[in-house]
Scaffold this motif. Structure first.
Motif: not given
Length: 185
Positions: A107, A110-111, A115, A146, A149-153, A156-157
């Motif tokens: 995961a 993929q960032l 981020q 950043r 958004r990175g932690r949220k992504r 999700e992943l």
């Protein structure tokens, strides 16, 4: 009271530099080369270091700049498209928590670079948002954005719910995934 020689302090930061380089490059051999390049650059430009300032931040900035310089050079090289060679170079360690380190790495890579870099600096490496912003040459708000958004992504992943308890034993991974503060190395 005399200050110590900044050259003596370089060695203290090698483990953190290597961890940062590994997270940026995802390859321990390349990371070791980058750390070596960073130390050589720092050593040969030690007169530019201002005693009393943050040596670790100075070294991380040199390493970061080296990383991006190498990426620009790599665009002219033939990449390992299928990743077969790169995948075979490292052995992924076992992880005994809810979150498998292998899943985290998949995961994390993929960032977007910005981020990932921000989460390494403010999460795993323990730099403040202000220090990370200074190293990256951006506003503090940009670093905070950043990181968020990175932690949220990542969540999700990795299919994590906000209220789901994470059973992690790796403090660096916890610091990257959550906003709970820097990891203790």
């Amino acid at each position: 009271m005399s200050q110590s020689d900044p050259k003596d302090e370089l060695v203290d930061h090698l483990p953190a530099l290597r961890a940062f380089a590994i997270n940026l490059t995802r390859n321990s051999s390349t990371a070791d080369d980058m750390v070596q390049d960073t130390v050589v650059k720092a050593w040969s430009n030690i007169e530019k270091f201002q005693p009393g300032t943050n040596m670790r931040a100075w070294l991380f900035t040199i390493l970061r700049n080296t990383y991006y310089s190498n990426r620009r050079k790599a665009k002219r090289e033939v990449p390992d498209v299928d990743g077969a060679f790169t995948e075979g170079l490292a052995e992924k360690p076992a992880h005994d928590g809810h979150l498998n380190l292998t899943d985290f790495r998949k995961a994390f890579i993929q960032l977007p670079d910005e981020q990932r870099e921000t989460l390494i600096l403010v999460g795993a490496s323990g730099f403040s948002y202000e220090e990370a912003a200074d190293m990256c040459g951006v506003a503090v708000g940009t670093i905070k954005s950043r990181a968020n958004r990175g932690r949220k992504r990542l969540a999700e992943l990795m299919h994590l719910d906000e209220d789901e308890a994470m059973e992690l034993t790796d403090k660096a991974t916890v610091a990257v995934v959550t906003a709970s503060g820097p990891a203790a190395f």
